[in-house]
Design an enzyme around this catalytic site. Structure first.
Site, short mmCIF file in Angstrom:
data_model
loop_
_atom_site.label_atom_id
_atom_site.label_comp_id
_atom_site.label_asym_id
_atom_site.label_seq_id
_atom_site.Cartn_x
_atom_site.Cartn_y
_atom_site.Cartn_z
N HIS A 1 24.98 24.63 0.00
CA HIS A 1 25.36 24.21 -1.36
C HIS A 1 26.62 23.35 -1.26
O HIS A 1 27.55 23.68 -0.53
CB HIS A 1 25.66 25.45 -2.20
CG HIS A 1 26.25 25.14 -3.55
ND1 HIS A 1 25.47 24.76 -4.61
CD2 HIS A 1 27.53 25.15 -3.99
CE1 HIS A 1 26.26 24.56 -5.66
NE2 HIS A 1 27.52 24.80 -5.31
N LYS B 1 11.99 -1.03 6.78
CA LYS B 1 12.96 0.01 6.43
C LYS B 1 14.38 -0.49 6.56
O LYS B 1 15.29 -0.04 5.84
CB LYS B 1 12.75 1.26 7.28
CG LYS B 1 11.69 2.20 6.74
CD LYS B 1 10.39 1.48 6.47
CE LYS B 1 9.26 2.32 5.96
NZ LYS B 1 8.02 1.52 5.83
N GLU C 1 -2.54 -1.71 -9.30
CA GLU C 1 -3.32 -0.76 -8.50
C GLU C 1 -4.66 -0.52 -9.18
O GLU C 1 -4.71 -0.25 -10.39
CB GLU C 1 -2.56 0.56 -8.34
CG GLU C 1 -3.37 1.72 -7.80
CD GLU C 1 -4.03 1.44 -6.46
OE1 GLU C 1 -5.21 1.79 -6.30
OE2 GLU C 1 -3.36 0.85 -5.56
N GLY D 1 -4.54 -2.46 1.98
CA GLY D 1 -5.02 -1.67 3.11
C GLY D 1 -5.01 -2.45 4.40
O GLY D 1 -4.70 -3.65 4.44
N ARG D 2 -5.35 -1.75 5.47
CA ARG D 2 -5.37 -2.35 6.80
C ARG D 2 -6.72 -2.09 7.45
O ARG D 2 -7.39 -1.09 7.17
CB ARG D 2 -4.24 -1.78 7.67
CG ARG D 2 -2.86 -2.08 7.11
CD ARG D 2 -1.77 -1.57 8.04
NE ARG D 2 -1.75 -2.26 9.31
CZ ARG D 2 -1.08 -3.38 9.54
NH1 ARG D 2 -0.37 -3.95 8.57
NH2 ARG D 2 -1.10 -3.94 10.73
#
Length: 479
Positions: A457, A50, A207, A275-276
């Site tokens: 807003h 991240k 994928e 995947g793990r």
């Protein structure tokens, strides 16, 4: 033989949260960790990735400033060594913080590998914390297994950290490749595809399922795929890797798409994100009478306590099978549950409700969701009402200009709308917007409950508020 109240094996998010909470409840806790406390999330996964994705967002912002807003700036280069130094500093400071919390709470961290020798006994070897730290330990109250997971590799294609990488070593692979083939369209694969595209690489994302993020709502997948393709990422779904061969400067891969002939791709890096797998090697589960299921998970006999079939042995984190989610924040909740259970607070611990755990993908665009998808709600027999609102229907969404949507799945209640079953978001910064939706779903709120609360807003959150106003029959901008 040493004695303690609780022995926690594994110092990742699930393990150290168990240890911290148990210690604050007055229990004597030993935490055995053979690597670094913080685990995969802190050192190889959530935090370093991240940090790098934030840098990627800044790079994208420069392009947007120039192309959309008339800010005449240019990007000379990305200083990879400076970027990774900042990333590593963030990780190091967080690591020191975790160690400090454990020390302050009185948790004894034993550096070594732990193996079960019975239902309440553990042997710790290879320690470096001084005489007497290793050897045989007895847990008066219980043992917590929190050894986490590792990336799944492809048979015959071992990762080398440079040409073929997994999510564990991708943050530390050398330099910025000019091209990347990402295998796996789950959250990890999508995030790394997004990161490398921001850094200028040509990216192909493959994928095997019929859509990206196959466990999320179909509309989330559709909006995400549209956003990634708009950024220049080639997305191949219902596609499979048939063969890959590393060579001196990269990898030659053969991919079979859903239609047409196999394609041969030459890429500098192949990133495997398929995947793990749970880590149980060395634990000697059989010595305590435990076994794994066919996928290698250690299943609890009692999900309300996360306790195995062997009384006193509990499991948290990535060792758990579904419905556990393999997410760090779910592991924190599991750790709290187990610690409070072992401390005897049987009236207070609440089982983890996995339906209300937020799920986030930190790509560009981001996705965030909590609760049931539309398909899941229908499969469970709910008569549903659905409302979808584009983020660009509110002014702040137009400012960001990245598209996206809010989708609400709720029960039908007569002529109106009942409790909210799921909320699904795609767009900029939606990872910071999903907490509200967790409360909505977790507290069985109805759209009318949400509609009475005013969203500021101009913000992106207005789209969430407007979606609920519409379902409550009070919509202003969505008729």
């Amino acid at each position: 033989m040493h004695e303690t109240d609780i022995i926690v094996i594994g110092g990742g998010t699930g393990g150290y949260s168990t240890a911290l909470r148990a210690a604050t409840l007055g229990l004597d806790v030993v935490l055995a960790e053979r690597d670094l406390v913080g685990g995969t999330c802190l050192h190889r996964g959530c935090i370093p990735s991240k940090a790098m994705l934030h840098a990627a967002e800044l790079v994208d912002g420069i392009a947007e400033a120039r192309e959309r807003w008339g800010v005449k700036v240019t990007l000379d280069a990305v200083d990879w060594s400076a970027l990774t130094a900042t990333r590593d500093d963030i990780v190091a400071r967080n690591h020191l913080g975790v160690e400090g919390h454990l020390s302050h709470a009185g948790v004894r961290v034993v550096r070594g590998s732990a193996a079960l020798t019975g239902a309440r006994t553990v042997r710790i070897t290879g320690t470096d914390t001084g005489a007497g730290a290793g050897g045989e330990w007895t847990a008066r109250r219980g043992i917590v297994l929190a050894t986490g997971s590792r990336p799944r590799a492809l048979p015959g294609l071992p990762p080398d950290g440079r040409r073929v990488v997994t999510s564990d070593d991708a943050p530390f692979a050398p330099g910025l490749p000019a091209s990347v083939l990402v295998l796996g369209g789950g959250a990890i694969g999508v995030e790394y595809a997004s990161l490398h595209r921001s850094m200028g690489a040509q990216v192909t994302l493959v994928e095997a399922a019929d859509r990206l993020l196959p466990l999320e709502d179909a509309d989330v997948s559709r909006h995400l795929t549209r956003g990634l393709k708009k950024r220049g990422i080639e997305v191949l779904t219902r596609a499979r890797l048939e063969h890959a061969e590393p060579y001196a400067d990269g990898v030659r891969a053969t991919v079979r798409p859903a239609r047409g002939e196999p394609r041969t791709l030459d890429t500098e890096r192949l990133l495997v994100a398929v995947g793990r797998a749970p880590v149980t090697d060395g634990l000697d589960l059989g010595a305590a009478g435990l076994t794994t299921d066919e996928r290698g998970f250690v299943a609890p006999a009692d999900w309300s306590r996360l306790e195995t079939a062997v009384p006193g042995i509990h499991v948290v984190g990535d060792l758990l099978p579904p419905p556990s989610l393999g997410l760090a924040h779910a592991s924190f909740a599991e750790g709290l549950l187990v610690a409070e259970t072992l401390a005897g607070r049987s009236s207070r611990p609440q089982p983890v409700d996995y339906d209300t755990v937020p799920r986030v993908t930190y790509s560009s665009p981001q996705t965030a969701a909590v609760g049931l998808s539309e398909a899941q709600a229908r499969e469970r027999g709910h008569d549903v009402v659905v409302n979808t609102m584009p983020l660009t229907a509110v002014a702040k969404g137009m400012v960001h200009g990245q598209g996206g949507m809010v989708k609400v799945v709720a029960e039908r209640a007569g002529e109106g709308t009942g409790r909210v079953l799921g909320v699904h978001l795609v767009g900029p910064h939606v990872s910071e917007m999903v907490a509200e939706s967790q409360l909505i779903v977790g507290w069985d709120a109805e759209p009318s409950d949400v509609a009475r609360h005013i969203h500021p807003h101009p913000t992106l959150s207005e789209a969430v508020g407007e979606a609920f106003l519409t379902l409550a029959g009070r919509g202003l901008h969505q008729i």
